[in-house]
Design an enzyme around this catalytic site. Sequence first.
Site, PDB file in Angstrom:
ATOM      1  N   ASP A 153       1.606  -1.726   1.509  1.00 55.61           N
ATOM      2  CA  ASP A 153       2.872  -2.037   0.846  1.00 55.61           C
ATOM      3  C   ASP A 153       2.729  -3.332   0.051  1.00 55.61           C
ATOM      4  OD1 ASP A 153       5.516  -1.756   0.047  1.00 55.61           O
ATOM      5  OD2 ASP A 153       6.315  -2.771   1.819  1.00 55.61           O
ATOM      6  N   LEU A 154       1.676  -3.430  -0.747  1.00 56.89           N
ATOM      7  CA  LEU A 154       1.446  -4.642  -1.522  1.00 56.89           C
ATOM      8  C   LEU A 154       2.401  -4.668  -2.718  1.00 56.89           C
ATOM      9  CD1 LEU A 154      -0.327  -7.180  -1.655  1.00 56.89           C
ATOM     10  CD2 LEU A 154      -1.851  -5.927  -3.191  1.00 56.89           C
TER      11      LEU A 154
END
Length: 242
Positions: free
Chosen positions: A167-168
Amino acid sequence: MKTLTSHKQVIWFDDTLISESLAEQAFDPDYWHAQNKILGSAQGRGTTWFVQTEQLPAALRHYRRGGLFGKIIKDHYWFSQWHKTRSCEEFQLLQHLVNEGVNVPRPIAARAVKRTVCYQADILTQKIEGAQDLVAILQQRTLAPEIYQSIGEQIRKLHQANVNHTDLNIHNILLDSDNKVWIIDFDKCLIEPGLGETNLSVWQKSNLDRLLRSFKKELMKRQVHWEEMDWEALLSGYQQSA
């Protein structure tokens, strides 16, 4: 990492950062209120409490589900083994990244509590002092190319440690008052097998693609101060660190 085990609960903690007696109470916000050690709070899926531990400011987070399923079952997860609980996995992953020299919050303590066939979980990590996420910063000002290069360098170090940040996005990248880059929120992230690739692997490219979409989304949603040339600077930092 030290471990405290009872019939329905396991606590993992770093005894260089927190005492055993405090680790046993550290996951109860009421304890911190009673000790007048609450520094503040932030709202996300739930409340993250910022507290003053024996050695450093910390962030206390209770694991909560997102999405539609999270509206039904808010904070329970299917239990299989203690070391596969989300809190234990995130604690160990953060320790791995600290050891690899990546700028991430130091893990202080984590807990899993078994509830019949499910469990609930909490984690206590270092609070990065004076830091804001990129969304908040880019709403106020532009960033120099050198800062974007530093962001790229940290992401490359993350990937060299074989960590897939699933979930960058620019909410999960912080700058402190010295413009030091920090990466946060490693729930559900994982260590990939080290295959020694010289080119971008599928998961590394996926991380970068997700981050680029995040910049573009916030450009449309909040009109953040960001341009395509900023992305080129970030990639330059990423590639120079290879």
